[in-house]
Write an enzyme that holds these catalytic residues in place. Structure first.
Site, short mmCIF file in Angstrom:
data_model
loop_
_atom_site.label_atom_id
_atom_site.label_comp_id
_atom_site.label_asym_id
_atom_site.label_seq_id
_atom_site.Cartn_x
_atom_site.Cartn_y
_atom_site.Cartn_z
N SER A 170 0.86 -1.18 0.00
CA SER A 170 0.00 0.00 0.00
C SER A 170 0.90 1.23 0.00
CB SER A 170 -0.94 -0.03 1.21
OG SER A 170 -1.75 1.13 1.25
N TYR A 202 -5.19 6.91 -7.54
CA TYR A 202 -4.02 6.26 -6.95
C TYR A 202 -4.21 6.13 -5.44
CZ TYR A 202 0.64 5.32 -5.19
OH TYR A 202 1.70 4.76 -4.53
N LYS A 206 -4.53 2.66 -3.01
CA LYS A 206 -3.71 2.33 -1.85
C LYS A 206 -4.57 2.11 -0.60
CE LYS A 206 -1.11 1.46 -3.99
NZ LYS A 206 -0.15 0.32 -4.10
#
Length: 316
Positions: A170, A202, A206
């Site tokens: 992550s 993005y 994560k």
């Protein structure tokens, strides 16, 4: 609030590592996959695994780059990684990679879901029409893990500690997201109207990496699966390749650490004896157990994400 801020600051500017690659045990007779193993943190991870005698499949989409990395790693370690053709942005390629691996191996001790895309344009999509960053970083890895779960579970039942591990990369960027927004993740009229920045998807990817990892830990922990997530740190890798030149220069010059440090956290999760007891935990630089954002502890969101991911891979 104060402890969360201190935790985030500690992720961004970590202390010197207390755990190093010298602490990795002998990995002889262990079989591992590292996605994105041809560059950056992935390549450094493959290098350390080879040095400690693991059998490593370097999963990457580009044959030339993969073979170049394998040659370089051979020169440095005296050992060969094995190329596994994998394009996480194409679910059919993911299925093909899993089938190819299972034809060759009946054992998988650790799956490092390491690969990632950052800085893609909002218009960029995967082969099946998903946001390129979310489709690669989350959906592709989910499908690969799902297809390899029978092998991981079988390996766990036969291993000395009764465990097989899935290590999910992550980022500290997950702190910037509180809730999932499925309208962002797949091409549709609604997504086109949003006109969001690529940075948003993005960060969502994560955040979702941790939700997925936590849900995997809950669903399969009793079958020997150890699922961890982690922030590898702000590390100088090729993931910045799609950023504007000036942005990339500033980040790499002033904010990034050497790639060798970036590999430590996932290596501890994937190889250390104590890592076998870290199911559901989140690690931070450098190779420390940390704490993700409170939003990642929302089991309802984790279940919602899992169910959505399951729907997307039906019929592939």
């Amino acid at each position: 609030m104060g402890s969360r801020l201190l935790s985030l600051l500690s992720e961004t500017w970590p202390p010197k590592p207390k755990w190093t690659t010298d602490d990795i045990p002998n990995l002889a007779r262990k079989v591992m996959i590292v996605t994105g193993g041809n560059a950056g943190i992935g390549k450094e991870t493959v290098k350390a695994l080879l040095e400690h005698n693991a059998k490593v499949y370097l999963a990457a989409r580009n044959q030339v780059r993969a073979e170049t990395a394998i040659k370089d790693l051979r020169e440095k370690t005296g050992k060969d990684a094995i190329w596994l053709k994998l394009d996480l942005a194409d679910l059919r390629s993911v299925k093909g990679a899993a089938e190819e691996f299972r034809r060759k191996e009946s054992q998988l001790d650790v799956l490092f879901n390491n690969a990632g895309v950052m800085g893609a344009k909002f218009e960029d999509l995967t082969a099946q029409g998903y946001d390129l960053q979310f489709g690669t970083n989350v959906l592709g890895h989910f499908y690969l893990t799902k297809l390899l779960l029978p092998t991981l579970i079988s390996t766990a039942t036969k291993s000395a500690d009764g465990k097989a591990r899935v290590v999910n990369t992550s980022s500290s960027g997950h702190h910037g997201v509180q809730t999932l927004d499925f309208s962002l993740y797949q091409d549709s009229p609604a997504r086109r109207k949003i006109k969001s920045s690529s940075a948003g998807t993005y960060l969502h990817s994560k955040f979702a990496n941790i939700l997925f990892s936590n849900e995997l830990a809950r669903r399969y922990g009793d079958q020997g699966i150890v699922s961890t997530s982690l922030d590898p740190g702000t590390v100088s890798t090729d993931i910045t390749r799609t950023l504007p030149p000036m942005t990339k220069f500033i980040i790499k010059t002033f904010l990034m650490y050497p790639v060798e440090l970036g590999a430590l956290t996932q290596l501890r999760a994937g190889t250390s004896p104590e890592g076998a007891e870290m199911n559901g935990q989140y690690l931070v630089p450098w190779a420390r157990v940390g704490k993700p954002s409170a939003a990642t502890e929302d089991q309802k969101q984790s279940e919602e994400l899992w169910n959505w991911l399951e729907e997307q891979v039906k019929g592939i």
